[in-house]
Design a protein around this motif. Structure first.
Motif, PDB file in Angstrom:
ATOM      1  N   SER A 447       0.950  -1.242  -0.095  1.00 37.62           N
ATOM      2  CA  SER A 447       0.114   0.016  -0.050  1.00 37.62           C
ATOM      3  C   SER A 447       0.851   1.339   0.095  1.00 37.62           C
ATOM      4  O   SER A 447       0.686   2.270  -0.682  1.00 37.62           O
ATOM      5  CB  SER A 447      -0.998  -0.099   1.273  1.00 37.62           C
ATOM      6  OG  SER A 447      -1.864  -1.138   1.123  1.00 37.62           O
ATOM      7  N   TYR A 450       2.417   1.421  -3.684  1.00 39.73           N
ATOM      8  CA  TYR A 450       1.654   1.596  -4.801  1.00 39.73           C
ATOM      9  C   TYR A 450       0.288   2.503  -4.601  1.00 39.73           C
ATOM     10  O   TYR A 450       0.249   2.981  -5.519  1.00 39.73           O
ATOM     11  CB  TYR A 450       1.602   0.292  -5.403  1.00 39.73           C
ATOM     12  CG  TYR A 450       2.620  -0.609  -5.743  1.00 39.73           C
ATOM     13  CD1 TYR A 450       3.526  -0.253  -6.772  1.00 39.73           C
ATOM     14  CD2 TYR A 450       2.964  -1.690  -5.095  1.00 39.73           C
ATOM     15  CE1 TYR A 450       4.836  -1.082  -7.089  1.00 39.73           C
ATOM     16  CE2 TYR A 450       4.305  -2.672  -5.360  1.00 39.73           C
ATOM     17  CZ  TYR A 450       4.852  -2.221  -6.499  1.00 39.73           C
ATOM     18  OH  TYR A 450       6.091  -3.268  -6.534  1.00 39.73           O
ATOM     19  N   ALA A 451      -0.073   2.307  -3.268  1.00 34.99           N
ATOM     20  CA  ALA A 451      -1.525   2.969  -3.436  1.00 34.99           C
ATOM     21  C   ALA A 451      -1.417   4.314  -2.799  1.00 34.99           C
ATOM     22  O   ALA A 451      -2.181   5.241  -3.206  1.00 34.99           O
ATOM     23  CB  ALA A 451      -2.329   1.800  -2.420  1.00 34.99           C
ATOM     24  N   ASN A 458      -5.592   9.174   1.604  1.00 34.77           N
ATOM     25  CA  ASN A 458      -5.151   7.793   1.805  1.00 34.77           C
ATOM     26  C   ASN A 458      -5.700   7.223   3.008  1.00 34.77           C
ATOM     27  O   ASN A 458      -5.665   7.705   4.016  1.00 34.77           O
ATOM     28  CB  ASN A 458      -3.424   7.870   1.786  1.00 34.77           C
ATOM     29  CG  ASN A 458      -2.879   8.601   0.552  1.00 34.77           C
ATOM     30  OD1 ASN A 458      -3.079   7.838  -0.315  1.00 34.77           O
ATOM     31  ND2 ASN A 458      -2.013   9.410   1.014  1.00 34.77           N
ATOM     32  N   ASP A 477      -7.363  -0.637   0.825  1.00 37.73           N
ATOM     33  CA  ASP A 477      -6.679   0.683   0.565  1.00 37.73           C
ATOM     34  C   ASP A 477      -7.229   1.405  -0.424  1.00 37.73           C
ATOM     35  O   ASP A 477      -8.226   1.233  -1.000  1.00 37.73           O
ATOM     36  CB  ASP A 477      -5.115   0.327   0.469  1.00 37.73           C
ATOM     37  CG  ASP A 477      -4.717  -0.071  -0.723  1.00 37.73           C
ATOM     38  OD1 ASP A 477      -5.464   0.084  -1.800  1.00 37.73           O
ATOM     39  OD2 ASP A 477      -3.624  -0.920  -0.707  1.00 37.73           O
ATOM     40  N   SER A 478      -6.684   2.761  -0.451  1.00 42.06           N
ATOM     41  CA  SER A 478      -7.339   3.595  -1.217  1.00 42.06           C
ATOM     42  C   SER A 478      -6.634   3.786  -2.649  1.00 42.06           C
ATOM     43  O   SER A 478      -7.014   4.556  -3.692  1.00 42.06           O
ATOM     44  CB  SER A 478      -6.983   5.083  -0.695  1.00 42.06           C
ATOM     45  OG  SER A 478      -5.663   5.330  -0.357  1.00 42.06           O
ATOM     46  N   GLY A 479      -5.761   2.469  -2.791  1.00 41.76           N
ATOM     47  CA  GLY A 479      -4.941   2.626  -4.302  1.00 41.76           C
ATOM     48  C   GLY A 479      -6.072   2.071  -5.271  1.00 41.76           C
ATOM     49  O   GLY A 479      -7.017   1.401  -5.137  1.00 41.76           O
ATOM     50  N   ASN A 514     -11.687  -6.032  -7.165  1.00 40.64           N
ATOM     51  CA  ASN A 514     -11.818  -4.598  -7.583  1.00 40.64           C
ATOM     52  C   ASN A 514     -12.804  -3.849  -7.923  1.00 40.64           C
ATOM     53  O   ASN A 514     -12.665  -3.083  -8.760  1.00 40.64           O
ATOM     54  CB  ASN A 514     -10.401  -4.556  -8.313  1.00 40.64           C
ATOM     55  CG  ASN A 514      -9.620  -2.900  -8.302  1.00 40.64           C
ATOM     56  OD1 ASN A 514     -10.379  -2.225  -7.565  1.00 40.64           O
ATOM     57  ND2 ASN A 514      -8.856  -2.840  -9.322  1.00 40.64           N
ATOM     58  N   LYS A 517     -13.621  -1.009  -4.375  1.00 44.74           N
ATOM     59  CA  LYS A 517     -12.443  -0.846  -4.052  1.00 44.74           C
ATOM     60  C   LYS A 517     -11.692  -1.956  -4.171  1.00 44.74           C
ATOM     61  O   LYS A 517     -12.017  -3.094  -4.193  1.00 44.74           O
ATOM     62  CB  LYS A 517     -12.511  -0.400  -2.592  1.00 44.74           C
ATOM     63  CG  LYS A 517     -13.131  -1.283  -1.533  1.00 44.74           C
ATOM     64  CD  LYS A 517     -13.179  -0.562  -0.284  1.00 44.74           C
ATOM     65  CE  LYS A 517     -14.012  -1.502   0.881  1.00 44.74           C
ATOM     66  NZ  LYS A 517     -14.074  -0.924   1.956  1.00 44.74           N
ATOM     67  N   SER A 518     -10.419  -1.630  -3.919  1.00 46.73           N
ATOM     68  CA  SER A 518      -9.320  -2.855  -3.722  1.00 46.73           C
ATOM     69  C   SER A 518      -9.506  -3.658  -2.544  1.00 46.73           C
ATOM     70  O   SER A 518      -9.309  -3.057  -1.500  1.00 46.73           O
ATOM     71  CB  SER A 518      -7.961  -2.415  -3.889  1.00 46.73           C
ATOM     72  OG  SER A 518      -6.988  -3.303  -3.909  1.00 46.73           O
TER      73      SER A 518
END
Length: 531
Positions: A447, A450-451, A458, A477-479, A514, A517-518
């Motif tokens: 995270s 990359y995220a 975040n 997470d927010s990615g 996905n 969200k992821s």
């Protein structure tokens, strides 16, 4: 007459008792020295055993991945395809060409032979294993072709010139057809080197024996077979005059292979005789002084004066005893202080290693390794604080782990919001918690890598709940998430491979979506319930 000399008699008894006390104190002092040395040997030995277990587990994970690739391939892989998979698998590990994968057919003829970088560098293709392996091993290999488990054979001296540890499994295609077996041989030097290079002073010697009868070193296997390697291990325990009763032994077993590990000082440290000499001299002088004083007291003073001198002697002896007790207490504190310093030095080794490199990839790899080690070390830290030394409070552990990762990776411009949902009374055993800790470490590290982006909102969300007879962990997470066609089994990412392997060790099921969200979802069992 007895009444006349009663004070002399009393003094003689006191001197005898004092001598016994001095002997006890000296004996206690030397025992404390021995205990300190034994504690240090036990600490070093426990580290060696732990490293051996972890090393074999790493080897087993590599072989398990090779076996999974073979089983899951639609068609029986070619030599080049298998080599490419091995090279990707070892990308972050320093194995170089010290691992050989051999595909041997049902007639015991070598068909595939490759290292990560070379094809058949030792000209083994077309050779029949029956020509140089004992008949009983050939029988075991024939039986192995029709088994489903990975089997570890005894270490062997390779014709290639180094000692290897063979991990073998049946070569079956996706239809279950038996083609022979895969013999994966890993250099023992990579396992045994680790124990010596991790030791700062080289004070210890280690013995490694298989099945209680075969000695192995970094260069050779002493089992009566031909040794092809011309080099010899200078740290081989038989090069030192160490008595067998000075060794501390432990035995570990893996897939039927029994490895006995022994650790001892290369040269036993003998305590100094100065303490004994000074103590005896001091007590002799004290006894002599007491006798002279008593004789003068009997001659020149009255009964009351004699009593006063006797009280003084008693006070002096009490002071001497208190001084000796204080010395013993100081020695015990010093023992604890040294043990603490040694443990802290081990914890800082990886951090010191980072300072030796400038390559960011190497530094990041060491950082990842340090985080993974910390996640496992944190389990033991929590164990020390638990009442039964077996279970870990899940929420406390994970919160501590996340704080550590934040301290390592979090920057001033990226401070993600966290939503941790775990019951206060959720308890896992140490093995389960170690696997979960490594999985969570990989997810949060990914995270951060990359995220999380500067200027974004975040966040990460983590929950662990009981789901009927199993447990369910979710992480998001927010990615932007992983690609739609992402496959954990064939991923080149070591982190994703670790997540997949650790989930499998917990008899778990890994899902990823996905949509909104992821979201990672892992269903798993406790490790203690799988035993």
């Amino acid at each position: 007459m007895l009444k006349k000399y009663k004070y002399q008699f009393y003094l003689l008894v006191a001197i005898i008792i004092g001598g016994i006390v001095v002997f006890i104190l000296l004996n206690s002092y030397y025992k404390s020295i021995d205990a300190e040395q034994n504690d240090y040997v036990e600490e070093r030995h426990a580290e060696v055993v732990s490293r051996a277990n972890k090393g074999i587990e790493v080897y087993a994970a590599i072989v398990s991945a090779l076996r999974s690739y073979l089983v899951n391939s639609e068609e029986f892989p070619t030599e080049k395809q298998y080599q490419s998979f091995l090279k990707d698998l070892l990308r972050d590990l320093d194995f170089n060409n010290r691992i050989i994968v051999n595909y041997v057919d049902t007639t015991q003829v070598f068909r595939y032979v490759f290292t990560p970088d070379e094809i058949d560098p030792f000209q083994l293709k077309g050779i029949n294993a029956k020509d140089f392996r004992p008949p009983e091993e050939i029988i075991a290999l024939n039986d192995l072709m029709y088994q489903d488990d990975i089997t570890i054979f005894r270490p062997i001296n390779l014709r290639e010139g180094w000692a290897g540890l063979p991990f073998n499994f049946s070569a079956k295609d996706s239809n279950g057809n038996v083609h022979g077996y895969i013999a994966t041989v890993i250099d023992l030097k990579y396992l045994l080197d680790y124990f010596y290079t991790a030791e700062s002073k080289g004070d210890f010697v280690h013995s490694f024996r298989v099945e209680d009868s075969i000695d192995i070193t970094r260069e050779a296997v002493y089992d009566g077979t031909q040794i092809y390697n011309t080099e010899r291990d200078i740290d081989y325990y038989k090069n030192f005059r160490v008595r067998s009763n000075n060794f501390l032994y432990s035995t570990i077993s893996y897939n039927g292979l029994k490895l006995t590990i022994g650790s001892a000082y290369k040269k036993q440290v003998e305590p100094s005789n100065l303490v004994t000499f000074v103590t005896i001299l001091w007590y002799t002088l004290l006894s002599t002084f007491s006798m002279i004083a008593l004789m003068q007291y009997v001659r020149n003073t009255r009964l009351t004066e004699r009593l006063q001198l006797a009280n003084k002697n008693i006070e002096e002896q009490n002071i001497a005893l208190e001084s000796s007790i204080f010395k013993i207490q100081t020695l015990i504190k010093e023992v604890h202080h040294r043990v603490k310093n040694n443990m802290q030095m081990i914890a800082n080794l990886l951090s010191l290693q980072q300072d030796e490199y400038e390559d960011e990839k190497v530094i990041f790899a060491l950082e990842q390794a340090k985080n993974r080690v910390q996640s496992m070390a944190l389990v033991h830290q929590k164990l020390y604080g638990s009442s039964n030394l077996e279970d870990v409070n899940t929420k406390e552990y994970i919160e501590k782990l996340i704080d550590f990762i934040d301290d390592t990776l979090q920057g001033d411009d990226i401070i993600p919001a966290k939503n941790i949902s775990i019951a206060e009374d959720l308890i896992f055993d140490a093995e389960t918690m170690a696997s979960l800790g490594l999985i969570i470490n990989e997810l949060i590290t990914n995270s951060y890598k990359y995220a999380f982006k500067s200027g974004n909102d975040n966040f990460l969300e983590l929950s662990i709940v009981q789901d009927n007879d199993r447990y369910k962990m979710t992480y998001s997470d927010s990615g932007p998430g992983l690609p739609d066609d992402f496959n954990f089994e064939t991923s080149d990412s070591l982190g994703m491979q670790l997540i997949y392997i650790l989930t499998d060790q917990l008899n778990g099921e890994l899902k990823y979506t996905n949509a909104e969200k992821s979201l990672f979802t892992i269903y798993f069992d406790k490790a203690e319930e799988l035993a």
